[in-house]
Design an enzyme around this catalytic site. Structure first.
Site, PDB file in Angstrom:
ATOM      1  N   ALA A  26      36.144  28.178  50.684  1.00 21.83           N
ATOM      2  CA  ALA A  26      35.986  28.789  49.364  1.00 21.83           C
ATOM      3  C   ALA A  26      35.585  27.756  48.308  1.00 21.83           C
ATOM      4  O   ALA A  26      35.522  26.548  48.566  1.00 21.83           O
ATOM      5  CB  ALA A  26      37.283  29.483  48.962  1.00 21.83           C
ATOM      6  N   HIS A  27      35.359  28.271  47.092  1.00 15.13           N
ATOM      7  CA  HIS A  27      34.842  27.414  46.021  1.00 15.13           C
ATOM      8  C   HIS A  27      35.823  26.299  45.650  1.00 15.13           C
ATOM      9  O   HIS A  27      37.030  26.465  45.623  1.00 15.13           O
ATOM     10  CB  HIS A  27      34.459  28.231  44.776  1.00 15.13           C
ATOM     11  CG  HIS A  27      35.532  29.124  44.241  1.00 15.13           C
ATOM     12  ND1 HIS A  27      35.298  30.021  43.225  1.00 15.13           N
ATOM     13  CD2 HIS A  27      36.826  29.260  44.559  1.00 15.13           C
ATOM     14  CE1 HIS A  27      36.412  30.670  42.942  1.00 15.13           C
ATOM     15  NE2 HIS A  27      37.355  30.224  43.736  1.00 15.13           N
ATOM     16  N   ASN A  28      35.221  25.127  45.405  1.00 15.22           N
ATOM     17  CA  ASN A  28      35.934  23.932  44.934  1.00 15.22           C
ATOM     18  C   ASN A  28      36.904  23.341  45.940  1.00 15.22           C
ATOM     19  O   ASN A  28      37.774  22.545  45.586  1.00 15.22           O
ATOM     20  CB  ASN A  28      36.644  24.209  43.604  1.00 15.22           C
ATOM     21  CG  ASN A  28      35.653  24.598  42.517  1.00 15.22           C
ATOM     22  OD1 ASN A  28      35.549  25.774  42.157  1.00 15.22           O
ATOM     23  ND2 ASN A  28      34.901  23.629  42.029  1.00 15.22           N
TER      24      ASN A  28
END
Length: 344
Positions: free
Chosen positions: A243-245
């Protein structure tokens, strides 16, 4: 079974590995195979003691093995401290894929006028290279793959067929992206107003280090603000969701169907077994191994092996244990009262 595009001898193979041959060094070798299936012009390897039983009857031209097993080998041998690593190096000699690469741009590919294309690049049929993209030397872009606007692909990187690298992604050197993977799709970011969802624009990117491999149909989402970062030499299996980051440290490995929620940081030299799930905003320190199908909901600050869940058992037994599990809190409280009463 693998085949070489040209014949090698045992002496050639020994030189590649930096070892000596015990046997006929001029024996031609056309490929690699298992101990059980190897033919007299193939090399086999023994890296797992479970296959020691197959050594005595192998028909291989030679066997790559640890010195401790040398005396049991009935054919020529190549002794090496890490046979599996030796096998990995030899497999590159017999890989037919690079021989099929044709330098140049296929007539059906679409390449933006301002894209920068390095030397000896192969862009296959129906690939799309968008505006501002940069491809380093010896990059291979497989059929139907897309390199998004302003993305950078490092030298000697290979995108197999139908890979999508979205806009603003940085891919390092010698990276392998298997078919169907998506690098830099939108992260799962939404705000709820009480009745519905509002999309949060994902303004960050993805950075992949050098020597990374991403398996087929895996997704690495772009960051919401900063970047999602995958370190050097990270190996990611098929159908993995990052997922993001998320940040993953150098030399870590993720087996199939791992899922990592947003903003979690995984250290260096970590190994996540198949189906492992990491909750969001966690920190996993270096040198952590999480066994398959485990769910991690808290940060891990000490190296070691971690597991969750229960092993498979007969359903009738599992149903009884599930009932007991719901009773654990009550049992613990009753035990504490009994211990207190005994002390008093």
């Amino acid at each position: 079974m693998t085949h070489a595009s040209h014949h090698l001898t045992l002496a050639d193979i020994a030189r590649q590995l930096g070892v000596t041959v015990s046997g006929n060094a001029q024996q031609p070798i056309r490929g690699l195979a298992t101990l059980k299936e190897a033919q007299p012009d193939q090399v086999a390897f023994l890296a797992n003691r479970a296959y020691l039983k197959d050594l005595a009857t192998t028909k291989a031209a030679a066997v790559l093995l640890h010195p401790e097993h040398g005396k049991h080998c009935p054919v020529a041998r190549l002794e090496i401290d890490n046979p599996y690593l030796g096998y990995a190096k030899l497999s590159q000699l017999f890989d037919p894929l690079p021989a099929r690469d044709v330098v140049g741009i296929h007539p059906t590919a679409v390449v933006a006028e301002d894209a920068q294309i390095g030397a000896d690049v192969c862009i296959q049929a129906h690939a799309v290279i968008e505006a501002g993209a940069v491809l380093g030397d010896r990059v291979v872009i497989g059929a139907g793959s897309v390199v998004g606007a302003d993305s950078i692909i490092g030298e000697a990187t290979r995108l197999h067929a139908n890979v999508t690298v979205c806009h603003g992604v940085v891919v390092g050197k010698r990276v392998i992206l298997q078919s169907g993977c998506v690098i830099g799709g939108d992260g799962f970011g939404f705000a709820h107003d009480g009745s519905g969802w509002h999309k949060i624009a994902q303004l960050g990117g993805v950075v992949l280090g050098d020597d990374v491999e991403v398996g087929s149909c895996s997704s690495i989402d772009r960051g919401a603000l900063g970047d999602t970062v995958i370190g050097n030499d990270v190996k990611i299996d098929s159908q993995v969701q990052i997922a993001h980051n998320v940040i993953i440290g150098d030399h870590s490995a993720l087996a199939g169907c791992v899922g990592i929620a947003g903003s979690t940081k995984v250290g260096k030299h970590c190994m996540l077994g198949g189906g492992v799930g990491l909750s969001g905003h966690l920190t996993i320190c270096d040198s952590v191994q999480v066994t398959g199908m485990s769910l991690v909901t808290n940060s891990i600050h000490e190296p070691g092996v971690y597991s969750s869940g229960t092993g498979a058992m007969a359903n009738s037994q599992w149903r009884k244990n599930a009932v007991r599990f719901k009773q654990l809190d009550d049992i613990a409280k009753r035990l504490a009262r009994l211990e207190k009463k005994q002390r008093d």
